[in-house]
Design a protein around this motif. Structure first.
Motif, PDB file in Angstrom:
ATOM      1  N   PRO A 291       0.799  -1.235   0.000  1.00 35.47           N
ATOM      2  CA  PRO A 291       0.000   0.000   0.000  1.00 35.47           C
ATOM      3  C   PRO A 291       0.827   1.278   0.000  1.00 35.47           C
ATOM      4  O   PRO A 291       0.335   2.343  -0.376  1.00 35.47           O
ATOM      5  N   THR A 292       2.108   1.186   0.407  1.00 31.74           N
ATOM      6  CA  THR A 292       2.906   2.408   0.525  1.00 31.74           C
ATOM      7  C   THR A 292       4.148   2.432  -0.359  1.00 31.74           C
ATOM      8  O   THR A 292       4.633   3.501  -0.724  1.00 31.74           O
ATOM      9  N   LYS A 328       8.638   4.756 -13.083  1.00 32.97           N
ATOM     10  CA  LYS A 328       7.848   4.570 -11.873  1.00 32.97           C
ATOM     11  C   LYS A 328       8.803   4.651 -10.681  1.00 32.97           C
ATOM     12  O   LYS A 328      10.027   4.596 -10.855  1.00 32.97           O
ATOM     13  N   VAL A 329       8.233   4.781  -9.498  1.00 31.80           N
ATOM     14  CA  VAL A 329       9.057   4.926  -8.298  1.00 31.80           C
ATOM     15  C   VAL A 329       9.159   3.573  -7.592  1.00 31.80           C
ATOM     16  O   VAL A 329       8.140   2.928  -7.296  1.00 31.80           O
ATOM     17  N   TYR A 330      10.395   3.167  -7.325  1.00 30.15           N
ATOM     18  CA  TYR A 330      10.646   1.879  -6.680  1.00 30.15           C
ATOM     19  C   TYR A 330      11.669   2.050  -5.549  1.00 30.15           C
ATOM     20  O   TYR A 330      12.490   2.975  -5.570  1.00 30.15           O
ATOM     21  N   ASP A 345      13.013   4.964  -3.092  1.00 34.17           N
ATOM     22  CA  ASP A 345      12.235   5.967  -3.839  1.00 34.17           C
ATOM     23  C   ASP A 345      12.971   6.427  -5.090  1.00 34.17           C
ATOM     24  O   ASP A 345      13.108   7.626  -5.343  1.00 34.17           O
ATOM     25  N   ARG A 346      13.412   5.470  -5.885  1.00 35.55           N
ATOM     26  CA  ARG A 346      14.134   5.773  -7.117  1.00 35.55           C
ATOM     27  C   ARG A 346      13.181   5.736  -8.319  1.00 35.55           C
ATOM     28  O   ARG A 346      12.358   4.833  -8.437  1.00 35.55           O
ATOM     29  N   LYS A 347      13.341   6.708  -9.210  1.00 33.49           N
ATOM     30  CA  LYS A 347      12.608   6.692 -10.467  1.00 33.49           C
ATOM     31  C   LYS A 347      13.362   5.814 -11.460  1.00 33.49           C
ATOM     32  O   LYS A 347      14.478   6.125 -11.865  1.00 33.49           O
ATOM     33  N   LEU A 348      12.731   4.701 -11.836  1.00 38.22           N
ATOM     34  CA  LEU A 348      13.332   3.766 -12.782  1.00 38.22           C
ATOM     35  C   LEU A 348      12.345   3.500 -13.913  1.00 38.22           C
ATOM     36  O   LEU A 348      11.127   3.504 -13.703  1.00 38.22           O
ATOM     37  N   SER A 349      12.878   3.228 -15.090  1.00 40.32           N
ATOM     38  CA  SER A 349      12.019   2.725 -16.148  1.00 40.32           C
ATOM     39  C   SER A 349      11.317   1.474 -15.634  1.00 40.32           C
ATOM     40  O   SER A 349      11.922   0.676 -14.905  1.00 40.32           O
TER      41      SER A 349
END
Length: 410
Positions: A291-292, A328-330, A345-349
């Motif tokens: 959920p988060t 997306k953020v992972y 909180d990394r933006k990755l393809s």
């Protein structure tokens, strides 16, 4: 690792092809980058008689050491084991400087028997060295300049509470031992930490060294250590090695005139030489949405790259399997039964299970600090040289982990 026609490549070889050939997790090193970094330093310090001593603890693979020697650098080691690997890599004893900390005196004796350059960093060992060798074997002194520097307290080594070096405030005690035993001091050395971005810090170190150097008439070199910072992410402030080199060589040459003869200027870069050459390739095992947070769990962990957990170090992460997909953020995590976050909180393809991710700037203190925690084997290592990917360390197996264990009846 560069983006070439939409594909992440090392010397033109797609990272995905390297991962497919050798498997993951996998350390990959770009030989050209290592050579270029050594060249950059030699150019930056060309105004003086510079001697680049690679700090071996950053990465000790014998093929890497052979490459570094081929590119004209010497080597600095902190253990006898590193010294023996360096000798096997082709370094001569005179090209090796041994600067241990907190070791038994027998290691210093063995270092002398091997013919290594010796740097001593505490008064007790200097006393024993003087009693045993007197003026028959020269040595260097590592001083603690009482300068706080570096990007993280854990890697700052020149402040007043650091275990490293003999305090500059104890210079009279050093001189007493040297005089009593007629010890020949061939060099003075400081190293204040890692990731130093300010030129002024190196100039302050120089002031400390120059202020005491005239007390030692037999000097051959003055060693300024290293700590040159490289960029881990876009916008990072880095060490301007050209500025450091220009300013340091200027005042160094002025000091040499005052001293009465030319000395060698030494620097001891480790991370600067190998960090940016290295990439850790891993596979996404699971994509776990909560959920988060959306986690990407990969087939590696702090057992292979401990820096993010130990130093909160940043390593840029790229999805090399799906580079053109929407971001997306992972949060990228490892497979160790411990919190082992590579990046939050990394933006990755968009990441799919089975995708290959690349952790950049992983050449320094990656494999060299790896372990078998959770009884996991350590990864293989590959060097890309002259446009070819070559295996330089086999992947460990369970048999390797069990080899030294002895099973008894209980």
């Amino acid at each position: 690792m560069d983006l070439l026609n939409g594909t992440y490549s090392i010397q033109g070889i797609p990272a995905l092809d390297i991962a497919k050939q050798f498997g993951t997790p996998l350390y990959v090193y770009d030989a050209d980058k290592i050579g270029q970094q050594i060249k950059n330093l030699k150019n930056a310090f060309s105004g003086a008689d510079v001697n680049v001593k690679y700090a071996a603890k950053a990465l000790t693979n014998i093929s890497i050491l052979k490459l570094i020697r081929k590119n004209g650098a010497g080597i600095e080691v902190v253990s006898l084991q590193e010294a023996h690997i360096a000798l096997k890599a082709g370094f001569t004893p005179t090209e090796i400087v041994f600067t241990p900390s907190g070791v038994d005196f027998s290691e210093i004796v063995e270092g002398v028997s091997l013919g290594l350059g010796i740097n001593l960093d505490n008064l007790s060992v200097l006393q024993k060295f003087g009693e045993k060798y007197k003026n028959t074997y020269p040595c260097g002194i590592r001083l603690n300049p009482h300068i706080m520097a570096g990007g993280n307290l854990k890697i700052s080594t020149g402040h007043s509470n650091s275990k490293f070096g003999i305090s500059v405030q104890q210079i009279d005690l050093i001189k007493d031992i040297v005089k009593t035993h007629d010890v020949k001091i061939r060099g003075l050395h400081v190293h204040t930490g890692s990731e130093i971005t300010e030129t002024d810090v190196f100039l302050k170190m120089a002031d400390v060294l120059f202020s005491v150097a005239n007390d030692f008439p037999d000097l051959k070199f003055i060693d300024f250590g290293s700590g040159f910072k490289v960029a881990y992410k876009e916008g990072d402030k880095v060490t301007n090695v050209n500025d450091v080199g220009a300013q340091l060589t200027k005042i160094f040459n002025e000091f040499c005139q005052h001293y009465g003869r030319k000395l060698e200027l030494w620097v001891e870069p480790g991370k600067y030489i190998v960090s940016e050459s290295g990439t850790l390739l891993v596979q996404a095992n699971v994509v776990k949405a909560t959920p988060t947070v959306t986690f990407v769990g990969v087939n590696s962990g702090l057992n292979h790259l401990i820096r993010p957990m130990m130093y909160e170090a940043y390593h840029h992460i790229v999805n090399v399997s799906n580079p053109a997909a929407p971001e997306k953020v992972y949060t990228v995590v490892g497979y160790i039964c411990e919190t082992d976050t590579f990046g939050a909180d990394r933006k990755l393809s968009e990441v799919r299970e089975g995708d290959i991710l690349a952790l950049k700037n992983a050449g320094a203190y990656g494999f060299s600090m790896s372990s078998n925690y959770n009884s996991r084997p350590r990864p293989a290592e590959v060097m890309v040289i002259n446009g070819q990917a070559k295996l330089i360390r086999e992947r460990e197996t369970l048999e390797d982990i069990m080899k030294r264990q002895i099973e008894i009846d209980v």
